[in-house]
Design a protein around this motif. Sequence first.
Motif, PDB file in Angstrom:
ATOM      1  N   PHE A  58       0.946  -1.289   0.048  1.00 18.68           N
ATOM      2  CA  PHE A  58      -0.032  -0.033   0.006  1.00 18.68           C
ATOM      3  C   PHE A  58       0.875   1.168   0.030  1.00 18.68           C
ATOM      4  CE2 PHE A  58      -0.516  -1.949   4.514  1.00 18.68           C
ATOM      5  CZ  PHE A  58       0.391  -1.218   5.126  1.00 18.68           C
ATOM      6  N   CYS A  59       2.075   1.185  -0.409  1.00 22.72           N
ATOM      7  CA  CYS A  59       3.214   2.406  -0.537  1.00 22.72           C
ATOM      8  C   CYS A  59       2.567   3.254  -1.148  1.00 22.72           C
ATOM      9  CB  CYS A  59       4.335   1.717  -0.874  1.00 22.72           C
ATOM     10  SG  CYS A  59       5.167   0.303   0.271  1.00 22.72           S
ATOM     11  N   SER A  60       1.623   3.331  -2.144  1.00 21.09           N
ATOM     12  CA  SER A  60       1.416   4.383  -3.056  1.00 21.09           C
ATOM     13  C   SER A  60       0.262   5.285  -2.128  1.00 21.09           C
ATOM     14  CB  SER A  60       0.730   3.923  -4.148  1.00 21.09           C
ATOM     15  OG  SER A  60      -0.358   3.075  -4.113  1.00 21.09           O
ATOM     16  N   ASP A  61      -0.234   4.693  -1.312  1.00 13.93           N
ATOM     17  CA  ASP A  61      -1.022   5.508  -0.330  1.00 13.93           C
ATOM     18  C   ASP A  61      -0.526   6.136   0.946  1.00 13.93           C
ATOM     19  OD1 ASP A  61      -3.323   4.966  -1.834  1.00 13.93           O
ATOM     20  OD2 ASP A  61      -3.758   3.224  -0.895  1.00 13.93           O
ATOM     21  N   CYS A  62       0.760   5.746   1.202  1.00 17.19           N
ATOM     22  CA  CYS A  62       1.571   5.944   2.258  1.00 17.19           C
ATOM     23  C   CYS A  62       1.652   7.601   2.667  1.00 17.19           C
ATOM     24  CB  CYS A  62       2.783   5.338   2.316  1.00 17.19           C
ATOM     25  SG  CYS A  62       3.826   6.013   3.895  1.00 17.19           S
ATOM     26  N   ASP A  63       1.243   8.014   3.681  1.00 19.42           N
ATOM     27  CA  ASP A  63       1.361   9.534   3.761  1.00 19.42           C
ATOM     28  C   ASP A  63       1.807   9.905   4.974  1.00 19.42           C
ATOM     29  OD1 ASP A  63      -0.382   8.840   5.624  1.00 19.42           O
ATOM     30  OD2 ASP A  63      -1.986  10.198   5.269  1.00 19.42           O
ATOM     31  N   ARG A  64       2.948   9.312   5.515  1.00 26.20           N
ATOM     32  CA  ARG A  64       3.794   9.311   6.584  1.00 26.20           C
ATOM     33  C   ARG A  64       5.282   9.314   6.831  1.00 26.20           C
ATOM     34  NH1 ARG A  64       0.935   4.086   9.094  1.00 26.20           N
ATOM     35  NH2 ARG A  64      -0.976   5.360   8.110  1.00 26.20           N
ATOM     36  N   ILE A  65       5.660  10.126   7.542  1.00 23.40           N
ATOM     37  CA  ILE A  65       7.195   9.903   7.976  1.00 23.40           C
ATOM     38  C   ILE A  65       7.185   9.660   9.333  1.00 23.40           C
ATOM     39  CG2 ILE A  65       8.083  11.318   6.375  1.00 23.40           C
ATOM     40  CD1 ILE A  65       7.844  13.716   8.309  1.00 23.40           C
ATOM     41  N   ARG A  66       8.625   9.036   9.926  1.00 24.41           N
ATOM     42  CA  ARG A  66       8.745   8.760  11.338  1.00 24.41           C
ATOM     43  C   ARG A  66      10.048   9.501  11.721  1.00 24.41           C
ATOM     44  NH1 ARG A  66       6.285   4.407   8.549  1.00 24.41           N
ATOM     45  NH2 ARG A  66       4.936   3.309   9.645  1.00 24.41           N
ATOM     46  N   VAL A  67      10.058   9.726  13.180  1.00 20.63           N
ATOM     47  CA  VAL A  67      11.171  10.140  13.831  1.00 20.63           C
ATOM     48  C   VAL A  67      11.260   9.404  15.008  1.00 20.63           C
ATOM     49  CG1 VAL A  67      12.136  12.171  15.086  1.00 20.63           C
ATOM     50  CG2 VAL A  67      11.001  12.625  12.882  1.00 20.63           C
ATOM     51  N   THR A  68      12.561   8.911  15.384  1.00 16.98           N
ATOM     52  CA  THR A  68      12.892   7.894  16.270  1.00 16.98           C
ATOM     53  C   THR A  68      13.271   8.753  17.541  1.00 16.98           C
ATOM     54  OG1 THR A  68      15.367   7.927  15.732  1.00 16.98           O
ATOM     55  CG2 THR A  68      13.885   6.317  14.547  1.00 16.98           C
ATOM     56  N   ALA A  69      13.244   8.043  18.528  1.00 12.01           N
ATOM     57  CA  ALA A  69      13.450   8.784  19.868  1.00 12.01           C
ATOM     58  C   ALA A  69      14.748   9.567  19.945  1.00 12.01           C
ATOM     59  CB  ALA A  69      12.971   7.773  21.204  1.00 12.01           C
ATOM     60  N   ASP A  70      15.834   8.893  19.188  1.00 12.79           N
ATOM     61  CA  ASP A  70      16.994   9.504  19.213  1.00 12.79           C
ATOM     62  C   ASP A  70      17.145  10.683  18.042  1.00 12.79           C
ATOM     63  OD1 ASP A  70      17.117   7.466  17.392  1.00 12.79           O
ATOM     64  OD2 ASP A  70      19.114   6.923  17.882  1.00 12.79           O
ATOM     65  N   GLY A  71      16.127  11.086  17.371  1.00 17.28           N
ATOM     66  CA  GLY A  71      15.886  12.095  16.439  1.00 17.28           C
ATOM     67  C   GLY A  71      16.618  11.690  15.096  1.00 17.28           C
ATOM     68  N   MET A  72      16.132  10.574  14.585  1.00 17.65           N
ATOM     69  CA  MET A  72      16.282  10.041  13.083  1.00 17.65           C
ATOM     70  C   MET A  72      15.152  10.293  12.337  1.00 17.65           C
ATOM     71  SD  MET A  72      19.569   9.789  13.418  1.00 17.65           S
ATOM     72  CE  MET A  72      20.442   9.015  12.105  1.00 17.65           C
TER      73      MET A  72
END
Length: 315
Positions: free
Chosen positions: A246-260
């Motif tokens: 479902f990657c074509s519908d992916c609308d997100r980014i992630r940030v890890t607890a150590d800031g990556m």
Amino acid sequence: MRDNLGRNIRYLRLSVTDRCNCRCLYCMPAHGVPMLRHKDVLSFEEMRAIVEAAAWLGVKKVRLTGGEPLVRRGIVDLTRMIAAVDGIDEVVMTTNATLLAPMAADLKAAGLSRLNISLDTLNSERYAKLSRIGTLADALAGIEAAREVGFTHTKFNAVLLGGLNEDEIRPLAEMAQNEPVDVRFIELMRMGECACWPDERFISADRVLEVLPELEAVGSSGVTELFCAPGWQGRVGLIRPMTHKFCSDCDRIRVTADGMLKPCLHSASEIALRGLSSEELLDVLSKGIAQKPKSHTIDLKHASKALRAMNEIGG
Ligand code: SAM
Ligand code: SF4
């Protein structure tokens, strides 16, 4: 903002800690993993600066996750800070709910809009076995408290674990019969702790449709396919990263607890966000979003390329 493939990135998943009060079999080793040192974890001010930059670039929704977000000291204050950022319409949280009962009212008052609660079983012995430490009673107390303080449209997430909880598909789904909640079944992803588990643990979410033939498709929301049964108040959702892309519908980014910054959950690519001025943050975030990979390569046989375990990324 749109990435290079035209996907509109509006959703940030922010891991506020890598620590957890549970040790779910598929997520963390029994004795835990080496934890980040306090100084390596983003401060509240750093998180606010990242969210402000993301909001400036068009992010509207922030999910607080972990590890277990409720073990982060000051989580209510952090929720309030993030909810107050200009441009953020919604702050939501993914939690195992075992620590939620005494905090539910304060989180609601701080501006938390909604909860996703992870619940893989309704059997207390099995819950103890799957989470290694947690108790179903605590999770249910958290769920009840959330209801009492007025959280609505709660989403329950159950990871499908072949041979471990597939016999509970119907009872879990039936939580959506008498209440307007979504019960979502998630295919177990081969990563971290469960990357080398035997094939029989990884079952397709098609199994849910076999067990519940009365379900009728009613559309989708983000990466979740939604179903309803006649007379039910809530819905059943399927999230199938292993058998459907479902990657074509992916609308997100992630940030890890150590800031990556992780533009894709299953990619090894990570971009450091710490120590940047607000202009640099905007620049690095927008470049990271632009370069979001087209799709991941995980499936029933192939493990994730993420360099981290799920408790470090937040799902
Ligand atoms: N501790 C919180 C909780 O359990 O809700 C938030 C963090 S947890 C990593 C977020 C979600 O990821 C949970 O619903 C968990 O079940 C799910 N998860 C963890 N490992 C997974 C895996 N290998 N495949 C699919 N889902 C996974
Ligand atoms: Fe903790 Fe959530 Fe991972 Fe379970 S799934 S060990 S509750 S982070």
